[in-house]
Scaffold this motif. Structure first.
Motif, mmCIF file in Angstrom:
data_model
loop_
_atom_site.group_PDB
_atom_site.id
_atom_site.type_symbol
_atom_site.label_atom_id
_atom_site.label_comp_id
_atom_site.label_asym_id
_atom_site.label_seq_id
_atom_site.Cartn_x
_atom_site.Cartn_y
_atom_site.Cartn_z
ATOM 1 N N VAL A 146 18.513 6.397 15.144
ATOM 2 C CA VAL A 146 17.434 5.697 14.567
ATOM 3 C C VAL A 146 16.654 6.764 13.326
ATOM 4 N N PRO A 147 16.234 7.974 13.656
ATOM 5 C CA PRO A 147 15.002 9.021 13.097
ATOM 6 C C PRO A 147 15.869 9.510 12.193
ATOM 7 N N GLY A 148 17.346 9.348 12.546
ATOM 8 C CA GLY A 148 17.488 10.823 10.891
ATOM 9 C C GLY A 148 18.396 9.491 10.320
ATOM 10 N N LEU A 149 18.957 8.271 10.347
ATOM 11 C CA LEU A 149 18.822 7.388 9.517
ATOM 12 C C LEU A 149 17.689 6.831 8.528
ATOM 13 N N ILE A 150 16.421 6.514 9.598
ATOM 14 C CA ILE A 150 15.807 6.289 9.159
ATOM 15 C C ILE A 150 14.568 7.063 7.082
ATOM 16 N N GLU A 151 14.887 8.466 7.416
ATOM 17 C CA GLU A 151 15.051 10.171 6.951
ATOM 18 C C GLU A 151 15.902 9.760 5.570
ATOM 19 N N ASP A 152 17.163 9.458 6.303
ATOM 20 C CA ASP A 152 18.032 9.033 5.195
ATOM 21 C C ASP A 152 18.156 7.717 3.797
ATOM 22 N N LEU A 153 17.260 7.059 4.624
ATOM 23 C CA LEU A 153 17.102 5.946 3.968
ATOM 24 C C LEU A 153 16.217 5.630 3.008
ATOM 25 N N ALA A 154 15.309 6.498 3.071
ATOM 26 C CA ALA A 154 13.525 7.243 2.416
ATOM 27 C C ALA A 154 14.296 8.023 1.256
ATOM 28 N N ASP A 155 15.353 8.879 1.484
ATOM 29 C CA ASP A 155 15.596 9.355 0.498
ATOM 30 C C ASP A 155 16.753 8.591 -0.439
ATOM 31 N N PHE A 156 17.061 7.923 -0.388
ATOM 32 C CA PHE A 156 17.791 6.755 -0.404
ATOM 33 C C PHE A 156 16.769 5.094 -1.593
ATOM 34 N N VAL A 157 15.539 5.043 -1.097
ATOM 35 C CA VAL A 157 14.430 4.519 -1.269
ATOM 36 C C VAL A 157 13.839 5.774 -2.925
ATOM 37 N N ARG A 158 13.879 6.335 -3.098
ATOM 38 C CA ARG A 158 13.198 7.263 -3.498
ATOM 39 C C ARG A 158 13.436 8.261 -4.833
ATOM 40 N N ALA B 169 0.344 -1.069 -0.109
ATOM 41 C CA ALA B 169 0.021 -0.253 0.127
ATOM 42 C C ALA B 169 1.029 0.903 0.178
ATOM 43 N N ALA B 170 1.639 1.167 0.810
ATOM 44 C CA ALA B 170 3.076 2.306 0.528
ATOM 45 C C ALA B 170 3.888 2.005 -0.180
ATOM 46 N N ALA B 171 3.591 1.631 -1.665
ATOM 47 C CA ALA B 171 4.450 0.911 -2.487
ATOM 48 C C ALA B 171 5.032 2.300 -3.066
ATOM 49 N N ASP B 172 4.354 2.982 -3.441
ATOM 50 C CA ASP B 172 4.168 4.135 -4.920
ATOM 51 C C ASP B 172 4.806 5.547 -3.552
ATOM 52 N N ASP B 173 5.452 5.869 -1.700
ATOM 53 C CA ASP B 173 5.565 6.440 -1.356
ATOM 54 C C ASP B 173 5.837 5.933 -0.251
ATOM 55 N N THR B 174 7.324 5.298 0.112
ATOM 56 C CA THR B 174 8.029 4.564 0.924
ATOM 57 C C THR B 174 8.569 5.786 2.249
ATOM 58 N N THR B 175 8.086 5.639 3.147
ATOM 59 C CA THR B 175 8.280 7.365 3.874
ATOM 60 C C THR B 175 8.516 6.831 5.221
ATOM 61 N N ARG C 222 11.799 -6.954 4.775
ATOM 62 C CA ARG C 222 11.934 -8.406 3.784
ATOM 63 C C ARG C 222 10.353 -7.795 3.095
ATOM 64 N N ALA C 223 10.082 -6.819 3.864
ATOM 65 C CA ALA C 223 8.063 -6.533 3.669
ATOM 66 C C ALA C 223 8.326 -4.710 2.542
ATOM 67 N N LEU C 224 9.851 -4.534 2.795
ATOM 68 C CA LEU C 224 10.169 -3.004 2.742
ATOM 69 C C LEU C 224 10.762 -3.211 1.575
ATOM 70 N N LEU C 225 10.961 -4.873 1.417
ATOM 71 C CA LEU C 225 12.025 -4.992 0.021
ATOM 72 C C LEU C 225 10.638 -4.922 -1.597
ATOM 73 N N GLN C 226 9.757 -6.177 -0.368
ATOM 74 C CA GLN C 226 8.797 -6.191 -1.656
ATOM 75 C C GLN C 226 8.346 -4.946 -1.370
ATOM 76 N N ALA C 227 8.138 -3.474 -0.989
ATOM 77 C CA ALA C 227 7.203 -2.313 -1.436
ATOM 78 C C ALA C 227 8.636 -1.891 -3.016
ATOM 79 N N ILE C 228 9.384 -1.836 -2.521
ATOM 80 C CA ILE C 228 10.352 -1.259 -3.372
ATOM 81 C C ILE C 228 10.177 -2.023 -4.878
ATOM 82 N N LEU C 229 10.497 -3.249 -4.799
ATOM 83 C CA LEU C 229 10.205 -4.416 -6.517
ATOM 84 C C LEU C 229 8.518 -3.570 -6.560
ATOM 85 N N ARG C 230 7.670 -3.576 -5.718
ATOM 86 C CA ARG C 230 6.519 -3.249 -6.881
ATOM 87 C C ARG C 230 6.511 -1.680 -7.120
ATOM 88 N N GLY C 231 7.207 -0.712 -6.051
ATOM 89 C CA GLY C 231 6.715 0.629 -5.969
ATOM 90 C C GLY C 231 7.988 1.194 -7.304
#
Length: 401
Positions: free
Chosen positions: A193-205, A137-143, A237-246
């Protein structure tokens, strides 16, 4: 607290910082309390939001071959009337859970989906499926918010107090459950953690990386951050699936990549360790290998279910508008049903349900079972056996390796 920036050349390895850990212990004949302070080393992951990655030539070719195979599989199993999307999502949830030593057979999982709470592991697998759905459900905007939603769905029943919350305490892997001193891996302190996750979200985008490599690198970084007290592997591993779909590599079905990783869990863990040491190629290669294994196993599962359906069609004699055909369509993706499920899913009247299920029982398509407090349910033993065989193929190959 900001994480360290990556070096100019190569993938950024994890650095470390020395922290203090104070433990309490009892001593003396009257069991007096004492304290001991020791130092341990915690990870400091680099920021990867703009980190460059170019796989070596042979790996780049493997990734492209895997991408082609994934698209073909997604198109093949996402087309037509066979409802394999939900079947494959269930297998991915079961396989991802098995990596964490959470196992349950297909019948227990199907019963848990209907509300049976008697088998804890089956409930955990169902919650993992909910996390997968939240990921898609979050595949198009993994935040960061989307990642929290995945974890909230995963841990809703097993740890509701921590579900959907970044951890506020140290976590580590190996050695003692009471202290991080000497652990195999200590995740970064929770303030990071919060800063690292924000950076990860940047990477995913980003859109400049090969998709499967992109997904595996993001997954490895997520596991390195370990942002939750529990459920990190399954959420990752759910995040992995979100990226493949997104990113559009899959559009119709959830390719059970975890079933491919399950084939050699030790290699999967070694690849994550190599990633932390600045060698990302092994975890990327694991993604390519896992994709091919998942496709092979998924095609066998699809063939088993199609074979079962062909057998049912040969056993049942009914008019084209009889409800039994719609029930059999549902059984392919939901191998255990109740009267309520059939009424809600297919819009059938209760008397129609009982007539249809009586006919299917007589034909040997389903087995009717009375369960305390849940009433009567009907099971397709063939579809359940196909799902269990899928899991056993992955697990058996993993033990052989």
């Amino acid at each position: 607290m900001a994480a360290e920036q990556f070096p100019v050349v190569g993938w950024p390895p994890v650095s470390h910082e020395s922290l203090e850990w104070t433990s309490r212990y009892e001593f003396g004949p009257r069991a007096s309390l004492g304290e001991r302070t020791e130092r341990y080393s915690a990870a400091v992951p680099a920021l990867i939001g703009t980190a460059p990655y170019t796989p070596p030539g042979s790996l780049a070719a493997e990734l492209e071959d895997a991408a082609v195979a994934l698209r073909e599989f997604d198109t093949e199993l996402g087309a037509g009337i066979a409802p394999f999307a939900s079947v494959l999502l269930r297998t991915e949830s079961m396989s991802s859970s098995m990596i964490e030593n959470v196992t349950a057979n297909a019948r227990s999982v199907a019963m848990a989906e209907l509300g049976d709470t008697s088998t804890r592991n089956a409930m955990l697998v169902v919650d993992n499926g909910s996390a997968m759905k939240a990921a898609l459900a979050a595949a198009d905007d993994t935040t960061p918010g989307g990642i929290l939603a995945m974890h909230r769905a995963l841990m809703a029943h097993s740890d509701p107090d921590q579900a959907g919350k970044w951890r506020q305490e140290p976590v580590w892997i190996g050695t003692s459950a009471k202290s991080p001193v000497g652990a195999d891996y200590v995740a970064p302190r929770y303030e990071r953690v919060p800063g690292l996750i924000e950076d990860l979200a940047d990477f995913v985008r980003r859109n400049d990386l090969q998709v499967l490599a992109h997904a595996m690198l993001a997954h490895a970084q997520f596991e390195t951050i370990h942002p939750f007290t529990d459920g990190n592997g399954r959420t990752g591993r759910a995040l992995l699936q979100a990226i493949l779909r997104g990113k559009g590599l899959t559009r119709n079905v959830t390719v059970p990549i975890s079933a491919g990783l399950l084939v050699d869990v030790l290699a999967y863990h070694r690849a994550l360790d190599a990633y932390r040491d600045g060698d990302p190629d092994e975890i990327v290669r694991m993604g390519s290998t896992a994709a091919f294994l998942a496709i092979e196993n998924g095609r066998r599962l699809a063939a088993d279910i199609r074979s079962a359906r062909e057998g049912w069609d040969g056993k049942v004699t009914a008019r084209a508008d009889n409800a039994v055909w719609r029930v059999m369509d549902l059984l392919e993706r939901q191998p255990v049903v109740t009267s309520r499920v059939l009424e809600d899913e297919l819009g059938l009247a209760r008397n129609t349900v009982w007539r249809a299920m009586g006919l299917l029982e007589e034909a040997g398509v389903v087995l009717g079972v009375n369960k305390h407090r849940m009433g009567r349910n009907w099971r397709s033993e063939e579809v359940l056996a196909a799902l269990d065989a899928f899991a056993q193929r992955a697990e058996r190959r993993g033990r052989a390796d």
